[in-house]
Design a protein around this motif. Structure first.
Motif, PDB file in Angstrom:
ATOM      1  N   ASP A 334      48.106  10.140  27.315  1.00 52.14           N
ATOM      2  CA  ASP A 334      48.316  11.897  27.721  1.00 52.14           C
ATOM      3  C   ASP A 334      47.841  11.171  29.744  1.00 52.14           C
ATOM      4  O   ASP A 334      48.244  12.720  30.074  1.00 52.14           O
ATOM      5  N   ASP A 335      46.489  10.803  29.951  1.00 52.44           N
ATOM      6  CA  ASP A 335      46.371  10.999  31.173  1.00 52.44           C
ATOM      7  C   ASP A 335      45.963   9.326  31.755  1.00 52.44           C
ATOM      8  O   ASP A 335      45.560   8.629  32.166  1.00 52.44           O
ATOM      9  N   PRO A 336      47.219   9.596  32.315  1.00 57.80           N
ATOM     10  CA  PRO A 336      47.904   8.572  33.929  1.00 57.80           C
ATOM     11  C   PRO A 336      46.940   8.551  34.333  1.00 57.80           C
ATOM     12  O   PRO A 336      46.278   7.253  35.161  1.00 57.80           O
ATOM     13  N   ALA A 337      46.020   9.721  34.616  1.00 60.34           N
ATOM     14  CA  ALA A 337      45.398   9.967  36.320  1.00 60.34           C
ATOM     15  C   ALA A 337      44.218   9.548  36.201  1.00 60.34           C
ATOM     16  O   ALA A 337      43.524   8.055  37.078  1.00 60.34           O
ATOM     17  N   ALA A 338      43.717   9.012  34.612  1.00 58.15           N
ATOM     18  CA  ALA A 338      42.495   8.060  34.768  1.00 58.15           C
ATOM     19  C   ALA A 338      43.031   6.557  34.749  1.00 58.15           C
ATOM     20  O   ALA A 338      42.462   5.484  34.722  1.00 58.15           O
ATOM     21  N   VAL A 339      43.932   5.713  34.540  1.00 64.30           N
ATOM     22  CA  VAL A 339      44.730   4.868  34.776  1.00 64.30           C
ATOM     23  C   VAL A 339      44.842   4.416  36.252  1.00 64.30           C
ATOM     24  O   VAL A 339      44.181   3.209  36.317  1.00 64.30           O
TER      25      VAL A 339
END
Length: 388
Positions: A334-339
């Motif tokens: 859900d949160d690709p920005a974290a990757v």
């Protein structure tokens, strides 16, 4: 006259890292920040001149007069062909979001619901929630445009349980960059009238449109006469640190705006008003250079993603300097920005913060140099390789 050089290409990474604003100081120096809505540009020369002249005069007192509203009215006539921005139906407010809060207080009571089109600018949830108003989502369609069946359902729902519901319209839309058409806005106004919903429009990104797109002010369409709009030069000229915005009332909302508490006008910075006025009045050539650079950057990003991250779906937006990237096919959750932050050291805005419809997306700020966009995509691609 020669065309002004692209302001997006004028500052090096070393110069940008000297800045002390949120964009450049939130993350460690090894992180490339393409998240919050600040532009990597020097100030427009007319704006810088107006500020330095005010400082030289010691003109740093309390704000007064209608120069800001007059400049915005002139800009609206020139850029949007709209001569309906009446200076006498305006009020200065500290910034657009605080202005929205004040407009909600004017036209709705405590605990009255506010409809928004998700995914949408995260402060819509934060500021509205802190005001004690529940947020009711009317998600956009798969095409990123208003889904009128969904919107009417939301209007019907809030009208059945509230006396003064409000629709908080984001126009142009953040994060998708959608520019609502005159026909769409007219349909919005008709539905709002039908269900007794007041419209408050956040039009802060109005000056930032791509080639071939045309912004339509909500107050200019049939049925929008009882609407309220918030505008500012802050996004288009990178003036967020110089606080000033304008609330604008349609003819039938003049009495509402007249009830705005006088102390609200003490919030904007006098120097901010001077800067915003100069931007709208004299900063057109600089803005055009930025708009041209943003058009180039949108195409550059599309080309880079197609080559290095073909799993990311991206359609260049009609407005704003923001890119809404669909990363759901990358398998990053859900949160690709974290990757991308952890593995690529590039900071993007998390789609989950934008409400329903944001999971699996990221928002990337295009208002920077082509070199930094290229480096950001390189890092994002490296992050995908590292995660696989």
């Amino acid at each position: 006259m020669p065309r002004e050089a692209d302001p997006l290409r004028r500052l090096s990474l070393e110069q940008l890292r000297q800045r002390t604003s949120m964009k450049w100081r939130t993350y460690p120096e090894d992180v490339l920040p393409l998240w919050v809505a600040e532009m990597d540009v020097p100030l427009a020369e007319p704006v810088a001149r107006a500020i330095t002249e005010a400082v030289a005069l010691g003109d740093t007192g309390y704000p007064a007069g209608t120069a800001y509203a007059e400049a915005l009215a002139g800009f609206a006539r020139e850029r949007w062909g709209w001569d309906g921005l009446a200076v006498e139906r305006t009020a200065i407010v500290p910034d657009v979001m605080l202005g929205i809060v004040e407009m909600l207080k004017l036209v709705s009571g405590p605990s009255e619901p506010v409809v928004v089109n998700s995914p949408v600018y995260p402060p819509f949830y934060q500021f509205v929630g802190n005001l004690g108003r529940p947020v009711v989502e009317a998600p956009l369609g798969a095409d990123g445009r208003i889904d009128f069946a969904v919107l009417e359902g939301a209007f019907r729902e809030v009208a059945a349980h509230a006396n003064q519901p409000v629709y908080l319209l984001c126009s142009p839309h953040n994060p998708t960059g959608t520019v609502h058409t005159a026909d769409e806005l007219t349909r919005v106004a008709l539905l709002a009238r039908t269900y007794g919903v007041r419209v408050v429009a956040d039009e802060i990104h109005a000056p930032i449109v791509a080639a071939g797109a045309s912004f339509v002010p909500y107050l200019s369409v049939p049925g929008g006469e009882n609407g309220l709009s918030l505008m500012s030069a802050s996004k288009a000229w990178n003036l967020a640190g110089l606080k000033a915005a304008l609330a604008i009332a349609g003819p039938d909302a003049a009495d509402d705006l007249a009830r705005l508490p006088e102390e609200v006008s003490h919030g904007p910075s006098h120097v901010g008003i001077i800067a915003h006025t100069a931007a709208l009045r004299d900063g057109g050539d600089w803005l055009d250079a930025v708009l041209s650079g943003l058009d180039d950057n949108r195409q550059l990003l599309a080309d880079l993603l197609a080559e290095h991250l073909p799993g990311v779906r991206y359609a260049p937006a009609q407005a704003t300097y923001l890119a809404w990237l669909d990363c759901r096919d990358l398998g990053l959750g859900d949160d690709p920005a974290a990757v991308f932050l952890e593995r690529g050291r590039v900071a993007l805005s998390s789609g989950t913060d934008f409400g329903t419809g944001g999971a699996g997306f990221v928002r990337l700020n295009l208002a920077t140099s082509p070199e930094l966009i290229t480096e950001a995509v390189r890092r994002m691609a490296a992050a995908i390789r590292a995660a696989s």
